[in-house]
Design a protein around this motif. Structure first.
Motif, PDB file in Angstrom:
ATOM      1  N   SER A 289      16.164   6.952  19.895  1.00 49.99           N
ATOM      2  CA  SER A 289      15.457   5.892  20.703  1.00 49.99           C
ATOM      3  C   SER A 289      14.263   5.394  20.596  1.00 49.99           C
ATOM      4  O   SER A 289      14.133   4.040  20.963  1.00 49.99           O
ATOM      5  N   GLU A 290      13.319   6.320  19.961  1.00 45.11           N
ATOM      6  CA  GLU A 290      11.982   5.602  19.551  1.00 45.11           C
ATOM      7  C   GLU A 290      11.847   4.808  18.216  1.00 45.11           C
ATOM      8  O   GLU A 290      12.716   5.057  17.671  1.00 45.11           O
ATOM      9  N   PRO A 291      10.903   3.898  18.369  1.00 45.99           N
ATOM     10  CA  PRO A 291      10.782   3.152  17.015  1.00 45.99           C
ATOM     11  C   PRO A 291      10.279   3.936  16.048  1.00 45.99           C
ATOM     12  O   PRO A 291      10.258   3.511  14.849  1.00 45.99           O
TER      13      PRO A 291
ATOM     14  N   GLY B 166      16.578  12.537  26.868  1.00 51.81           N
ATOM     15  CA  GLY B 166      17.334  11.520  26.174  1.00 51.81           C
ATOM     16  C   GLY B 166      18.728  11.458  26.277  1.00 51.81           C
ATOM     17  O   GLY B 166      19.279  10.246  26.437  1.00 51.81           O
ATOM     18  N   PHE B 167      19.450  12.456  26.455  1.00 54.53           N
ATOM     19  CA  PHE B 167      20.777  12.559  26.792  1.00 54.53           C
ATOM     20  C   PHE B 167      21.069  11.907  28.143  1.00 54.53           C
ATOM     21  O   PHE B 167      21.894  11.034  28.326  1.00 54.53           O
ATOM     22  N   SER B 168      20.239  12.405  29.224  1.00 51.83           N
ATOM     23  CA  SER B 168      20.688  11.705  30.465  1.00 51.83           C
ATOM     24  C   SER B 168      20.205  10.310  30.406  1.00 51.83           C
ATOM     25  O   SER B 168      20.892   9.501  31.237  1.00 51.83           O
ATOM     26  N   ALA B 169      19.278   9.930  29.853  1.00 54.88           N
ATOM     27  CA  ALA B 169      18.735   8.301  29.875  1.00 54.88           C
ATOM     28  C   ALA B 169      20.019   7.549  29.245  1.00 54.88           C
ATOM     29  O   ALA B 169      20.328   6.650  29.638  1.00 54.88           O
ATOM     30  N   LEU B 170      20.452   8.096  28.183  1.00 51.35           N
ATOM     31  CA  LEU B 170      21.505   7.388  27.474  1.00 51.35           C
ATOM     32  C   LEU B 170      22.783   7.420  28.379  1.00 51.35           C
ATOM     33  O   LEU B 170      23.608   6.461  28.496  1.00 51.35           O
ATOM     34  N   LYS B 171      23.122   8.484  29.085  1.00 53.74           N
ATOM     35  CA  LYS B 171      24.517   8.618  29.935  1.00 53.74           C
ATOM     36  C   LYS B 171      24.190   7.419  31.005  1.00 53.74           C
ATOM     37  O   LYS B 171      25.121   6.533  31.251  1.00 53.74           O
ATOM     38  N   LYS B 172      22.997   7.154  31.406  1.00 47.37           N
ATOM     39  CA  LYS B 172      22.804   6.385  32.579  1.00 47.37           C
ATOM     40  C   LYS B 172      23.089   4.709  31.914  1.00 47.37           C
ATOM     41  O   LYS B 172      23.484   3.980  32.541  1.00 47.37           O
TER      42      LYS B 172
END
Length: 183
Positions: A114-116, A165-171
């Protein structure tokens, strides 16, 4: 003449709206596809591996910690031969294979971050694994002077990174699919 101009203007406006809407939908689909890949190929496996590793380490620790929960490596009394033998067994059969898979995920799926830029935490993970690979290779040669990696395992930080990271992507996935929170 005005009717022709209005008709052409409306047709052009309709085309522009259709084009822009199609572009927006296409971008949304591409974003959803990337989020799905991030979840299935990087953050999902990393989260599962960190959780499994944490739980098996806790089970190991319940059985093998010194009184007061101290590590044999941090205690005043050095580890016994039996403790070191058990540690080597767990490292080579459970912990090292798990963290090697984590490291391989980082290396092979870095495009899904997710990060650059590569987070230093993930570089620490890679260094920790390499350090244990050298230690395990020495064990295979019969040299048991060292029992730890030269770089500490970033356990808590890695678990937090994978979970968040998993939680943010699931949202994000739910948002892109048009789901409401809580449904």
């Amino acid at each position: 003449m005005i009717a022709v101009v209005v008709t052409i203007a409306l047709a052009f406006a309709g085309y522009a709206v259709t084009y822009l809407n199609g572009l927006r939908l296409s971008q949304r689909q591409e974003r959803l596809a990337r989020v799905n890949r991030q979840l299935s190929d990087f953050y999902g496996p990393l989260f599962a591996l960190t959780e499994a590793n944490r739980r098996i380490f806790e089970a190991f620790w319940e059985r093998h910690a010194r009184p007061g929960g101290r590590s044999p490596f941090d205690d005043e009394t050095p580890p016994t031969t039996e403790e070191l033998t058990e540690w080597r067994l767990w490292i080579t059969t459970v912990f090292l294979p798990n963290i090697q898979v984590m490291r391989d995920l980082v290396i092979r799926q870095a495009d899904l971050l997710s990060e650059p830029e590569m987070p230093p935490l993930l570089l620490e993970l890679c260094a920790h694994v390499s350090g244990y690979e050298v230690t395990a290779a020495r064990w295979e040669q019969g040299h048991y002077e060292e029992h730890l990696s030269v770089v500490p395992f970033p356990s808590e930080d890695l678990a937090t990174y994978a979970r968040e990271g998993f939680s943010a992507l699931k949202k994000e996935q739910a948002r892109l699919l048009g789901r409401r929170r809580g449904s």
